[in-house]
Motif scaffolding. Structure first.
Motif, PDB file in Angstrom:
ATOM      1  N   MET A  16       0.842  -1.194   0.000  1.00 38.20           N
ATOM      2  CA  MET A  16       0.000   0.000   0.000  1.00 38.20           C
ATOM      3  C   MET A  16       0.874   1.239   0.000  1.00 38.20           C
ATOM      4  SD  MET A  16      -2.932   0.993   2.744  1.00 38.20           S
ATOM      5  CE  MET A  16      -3.229   2.701   3.145  1.00 38.20           C
ATOM      6  N   THR A  17       0.591   2.175  -0.903  1.00 43.49           N
ATOM      7  CA  THR A  17       1.375   3.398  -0.999  1.00 43.49           C
ATOM      8  C   THR A  17       1.021   4.339   0.151  1.00 43.49           C
ATOM      9  OG1 THR A  17       1.385   3.220  -3.404  1.00 43.49           O
ATOM     10  CG2 THR A  17       1.949   5.360  -2.457  1.00 43.49           C
ATOM     11  N   PRO A  18       2.027   4.814   0.908  1.00 43.73           N
ATOM     12  CA  PRO A  18       1.727   5.709   2.030  1.00 43.73           C
ATOM     13  C   PRO A  18       1.226   7.059   1.529  1.00 43.73           C
ATOM     14  CG  PRO A  18       4.094   5.565   1.685  1.00 43.73           C
ATOM     15  CD  PRO A  18       3.460   4.550   0.773  1.00 43.73           C
ATOM     16  N   PRO A  19       0.385   7.733   2.321  1.00 50.68           N
ATOM     17  CA  PRO A  19      -0.128   9.035   1.886  1.00 50.68           C
ATOM     18  C   PRO A  19       0.974  10.075   1.841  1.00 50.68           C
ATOM     19  CG  PRO A  19      -0.716   8.610   4.169  1.00 50.68           C
ATOM     20  CD  PRO A  19      -0.097   7.350   3.647  1.00 50.68           C
ATOM     21  N   LEU A  20       0.854  11.032   0.903  1.00 54.27           N
ATOM     22  CA  LEU A  20       1.811  12.133   0.836  1.00 54.27           C
ATOM     23  C   LEU A  20       1.520  13.197   1.883  1.00 54.27           C
ATOM     24  CD1 LEU A  20       2.366  12.839  -2.977  1.00 54.27           C
ATOM     25  CD2 LEU A  20       4.065  12.080  -1.314  1.00 54.27           C
ATOM     26  N   VAL A  21       0.267  13.285   2.312  1.00 50.50           N
ATOM     27  CA  VAL A  21      -0.144  14.320   3.261  1.00 50.50           C
ATOM     28  C   VAL A  21      -0.786  13.663   4.469  1.00 50.50           C
ATOM     29  CG1 VAL A  21      -1.618  16.332   3.629  1.00 50.50           C
ATOM     30  CG2 VAL A  21      -0.545  15.957   1.394  1.00 50.50           C
ATOM     31  N   ASP A  22      -0.315  14.021   5.661  1.00 45.46           N
ATOM     32  CA  ASP A  22      -0.952  13.520   6.880  1.00 45.46           C
ATOM     33  C   ASP A  22      -0.314  14.212   8.085  1.00 45.46           C
ATOM     34  OD1 ASP A  22      -2.641  11.843   8.522  1.00 45.46           O
ATOM     35  OD2 ASP A  22      -2.581  10.417   6.851  1.00 45.46           O
ATOM     36  N   HIS A  23      -0.819  13.870   9.275  1.00 39.56           N
ATOM     37  CA  HIS A  23      -0.276  14.417  10.505  1.00 39.56           C
ATOM     38  C   HIS A  23       0.842  13.525  11.042  1.00 39.56           C
ATOM     39  CE1 HIS A  23      -3.997  16.838  10.476  1.00 39.56           C
ATOM     40  NE2 HIS A  23      -3.294  17.685  11.206  1.00 39.56           N
ATOM     41  N   LEU A  24       1.713  14.125  11.807  1.00 41.24           N
ATOM     42  CA  LEU A  24       2.785  13.428  12.495  1.00 41.24           C
ATOM     43  C   LEU A  24       2.666  13.716  13.989  1.00 41.24           C
ATOM     44  CD1 LEU A  24       5.806  14.389  10.198  1.00 41.24           C
ATOM     45  CD2 LEU A  24       4.719  12.147  10.310  1.00 41.24           C
ATOM     46  N   ARG A  25       2.895  12.695  14.801  1.00 38.63           N
ATOM     47  CA  ARG A  25       2.860  12.870  16.254  1.00 38.63           C
ATOM     48  C   ARG A  25       4.239  12.563  16.815  1.00 38.63           C
ATOM     49  NH1 ARG A  25       2.034   9.262  20.231  1.00 38.63           N
ATOM     50  NH2 ARG A  25       1.290   7.686  18.732  1.00 38.63           N
ATOM     51  N   VAL A  26       4.723  13.429  17.697  1.00 38.82           N
ATOM     52  CA  VAL A  26       6.040  13.259  18.293  1.00 38.82           C
ATOM     53  C   VAL A  26       6.019  12.076  19.261  1.00 38.82           C
ATOM     54  CG1 VAL A  26       7.802  14.316  19.761  1.00 38.82           C
ATOM     55  CG2 VAL A  26       6.585  15.709  18.071  1.00 38.82           C
ATOM     56  N   THR A  27       6.973  11.155  19.086  1.00 41.93           N
ATOM     57  CA  THR A  27       7.097  10.002  19.986  1.00 41.93           C
ATOM     58  C   THR A  27       8.326  10.091  20.884  1.00 41.93           C
ATOM     59  OG1 THR A  27       8.338   8.733  18.329  1.00 41.93           O
ATOM     60  CG2 THR A  27       5.929   8.502  18.338  1.00 41.93           C
ATOM     61  N   ALA A  28       9.319  10.897  20.499  1.00 45.94           N
ATOM     62  CA  ALA A  28      10.521  11.032  21.322  1.00 45.94           C
ATOM     63  C   ALA A  28      11.250  12.316  20.932  1.00 45.94           C
ATOM     64  CB  ALA A  28      11.439   9.824  21.160  1.00 45.94           C
TER      65      ALA A  28
ATOM     66  N   TYR B  76       4.002  17.128   4.202  1.00 47.43           N
ATOM     67  CA  TYR B  76       3.780  16.844   2.790  1.00 47.43           C
ATOM     68  C   TYR B  76       5.035  16.135   2.304  1.00 47.43           C
ATOM     69  CZ  TYR B  76       3.102  16.884  -2.139  1.00 47.43           C
ATOM     70  OH  TYR B  76       2.959  16.452  -3.430  1.00 47.43           O
ATOM     71  N   GLY B  77       4.880  14.897   1.843  1.00 48.64           N
ATOM     72  CA  GLY B  77       6.032  14.136   1.383  1.00 48.64           C
ATOM     73  C   GLY B  77       6.403  13.064   2.399  1.00 48.64           C
ATOM     74  N   PRO B  78       7.543  12.432   2.168  1.00 48.37           N
ATOM     75  CA  PRO B  78       8.486  12.651   1.063  1.00 48.37           C
ATOM     76  C   PRO B  78       7.906  12.222  -0.289  1.00 48.37           C
ATOM     77  CG  PRO B  78       9.517  11.463   2.890  1.00 48.37           C
ATOM     78  CD  PRO B  78       8.047  11.432   3.125  1.00 48.37           C
ATOM     79  N   ASP B  79       8.265  12.971  -1.326  1.00 45.23           N
ATOM     80  CA  ASP B  79       7.768  12.732  -2.671  1.00 45.23           C
ATOM     81  C   ASP B  79       8.933  12.285  -3.543  1.00 45.23           C
ATOM     82  OD1 ASP B  79       6.618  12.758  -5.166  1.00 45.23           O
ATOM     83  OD2 ASP B  79       5.513  14.608  -4.842  1.00 45.23           O
ATOM     84  N   ALA B  80       8.831  11.085  -4.095  1.00 47.33           N
ATOM     85  CA  ALA B  80       9.943  10.496  -4.850  1.00 47.33           C
ATOM     86  C   ALA B  80      10.320  11.300  -6.083  1.00 47.33           C
ATOM     87  CB  ALA B  80       9.607   9.065  -5.245  1.00 47.33           C
ATOM     88  N   GLN B  81       9.414  12.150  -6.601  1.00 48.67           N
ATOM     89  CA  GLN B  81       9.761  12.905  -7.795  1.00 48.67           C
ATOM     90  C   GLN B  81      10.847  13.948  -7.513  1.00 48.67           C
ATOM     91  OE1 GLN B  81       6.925  15.702  -9.496  1.00 48.67           O
ATOM     92  NE2 GLN B  81       5.733  15.670  -7.586  1.00 48.67           N
TER      93      GLN B  81
END
Length: 479
Positions: free
Chosen positions: A1-13, A128-133
């Motif tokens: 499954m291709t991961p989304p280019l746009v989403d939220h990130l949560r700090v874990t450390a 946004y990303g990482p984008d392989a292009q």
């Protein structure tokens, strides 16, 4: 499954690596399947003051990143997240996390640095990303010279890890303190030099380097002024070919990414433009748009084009080729013309669509390759404002053939190009080059001296200083 280019990130450390470097680990949807490559860039979206998480537009159903950026720009400025580029230092698929290293600068901190200095587990960012292009692999060579400051350390570290044992790496890294030095791993033969921060310290260290025999490449990143000096040294004093040097100004002394380009920034763009030809030089144009340093982006249509429109020189189906940020397409559309603006740069088309939204214009834009505009004659008028002059001889011939294919018999091309009577901001052409390019299949009805308005420096208020540069204005009919 291709991961989304746009989403939220949560700090874990959050871990302090050194006095000036902090590593933040993030998790988020799709990170367990994230494809990786060296020097992997992504855009981090930081919340505005008072927000607990950034306002983050979803990627549209068609996956068009330009429409995502258009939606991003449509967010009110007070709510719009701050975008900054960072390097993925490491990917841990088993925990669906990535590491990003942040440099803690001294003095006044920008929004990203200020966030990193107080980051805590549970904090939310967007990405946004990482984008392989946008991946830029190193070319083949016997050895690679890496030089940069602490901001370049994460990228250099990942590039070193990708090198094969049969290559040699010379690394010069400038750090504020010896405590900022880190162990670096590579299978290549490594010669590592840590340079203490100071005026011209990195430049002087590289000047003293003994470069190996064989074929070489250079990879330079860090403060923009220092990077320019390093590149000029390698070209002017070491004789390295410009095409063998990858260079990026990550930050600017006493300025942020949001400030207007300085005269030095403009000089860098001019150097890039002087040596590239579309489409092989696309990265130069993408960076110019992304860094707000494109000297042809003036926030208004060219006066010469406005005069052409007022004189009734546009008719039928109109193509604005190399439309850039779309000002001409928007202007002609407002006058009632049927216009399509095309550009090879996705960032340019993103900016053009955003400008159309702000102008409440129905102007149309598409990403397209000017060397292959299609097989069918569709257009009655073509506008080329500052595209023709960026092509080398081979691409120039392909471009003219491409125009001929999409123009109906009798169609008119209005060509505005920087003149060799300069100075300009990059490639310039003579009238004889224009005449030779359109010698077959076209009739040049007029070719006269004109002016092209471009950015020539920084104004006193910090904005862009505009000036009129020598240009050619040609009216060319397709036969």
């Amino acid at each position: 499954m291709t991961p989304p280019l746009v989403d939220h990130l949560r700090v874990t450390a959050v871990r302090r690596l050194s006095p000036h470097l902090v590593r933040v680990s993030f998790t988020g949807p799709g990170l367990e399947n994230l494809p990786t490559w060296p020097d992997q860039q992504l855009k981090l979206c930081f919340p505005q003051p008072g927000q607990t998480e950034p306002v983050l537009p979803a990627l549209p159903p068609d996956g068009d990143p330009m429409r995502w950026y258009q939606a991003y720009l449509a967010i009110p400025a007070a709510e719009r997240p701050v975008l900054r580029s960072y390097t993925v230092r490491a990917h841990h698929p088993e925990t669906a996390t990535i590491d990003v290293d942040f440099v803690l600068h001294g003095g006044a901190d920008g929004p990203a640095t200020a966030w990193a200095a107080r980051a805590e587990v549970g904090d939310l960012l967007g990405r946004y990303g990482p984008d392989a292009q946008y991946a830029r692999p190193l070319g083949e060579s016997d050895w690679v010279l890496f030089a940069g400051d602490l901001t370049a350390l994460p990228a250099i570290a990942t590039l070193l890890e990708s090198l094969a044992p049969d290559r040699k790496a010379l690394v010069y890294l400038e750090v504020p303190d010896t405590a900022d030095e880190q162990p670096l791993t590579t299978a290549a033969e490594l010669e590592l030099h840590w340079v203490r921060q100071g005026p011209d310290a990195l430049l002087n260290a590289v000047r003293g380097a003994e470069l190996p025999s064989g074929t070489g490449l250079a990879w330079l990143a860090g403060e923009a002024g220092a990077v320019r000096s390093l590149r000029r040294h390698l070209v002017g004093e070491r004789g390295m070919a410009k095409r063998d040097i990858e260079f990026t100004g990550y930050w600017r002394l006493r300025l942020t990414q949001d400030d207007a380009p300085t005269e030095e920034d403009m000089a860098e763009v001019q150097e890039r433009l002087a040596e590239v030809s579309q489409p092989t030089g696309l990265d130069t144009f993408e960076r110019a748009y992304g860094e707000n340093s494109a000297p042809w982006v003036i926030g208004e249509p060219q006066p010469a084009v406005v005069e052409l429109a007022a004189a009734g020189e546009f008719r039928g189906e109109v193509l604005d080729v190399g439309c850039g940020d779309g000002q001409h397409t928007i202007h002609l559309t407002a006058l009632g013309h049927r216009v399509l603006g095309v550009d090879y740069s996705a960032l340019a088309i993103t900016a053009a669509r955003a400008n159309a939204v702000r102008a409440q214009s129905p102007a149309r834009f598409e990403v397209a390759n000017a060397l292959d505009l299609g097989p069918e004659p569709r257009y009655d008028t073509v506008l080329d404002s500052a595209l023709f002059h960026v092509f080398g001889a081979a691409d120039r011939a392909a471009y003219v053939r491409s125009l001929h294919r999409v123009c109906r018999p009798g169609a008119v091309l209005h060509l505005l190009a920087l003149s060799d009577k300069g100075p300009g901001f990059g490639p310039e052409v003579s009238d004889s080059v224009i005449r030779a390019a359109f010698a077959e299949g076209w009739v040049i009805e007029s070719l006269a001296d004109a002016e092209y308005r471009g950015v020539v420096g920084q104004a006193e208020d910090g904005g862009k200083q505009l000036g009129d540069l020598p240009a050619w204005l040609a009216k060319i009919r397709r036969v």
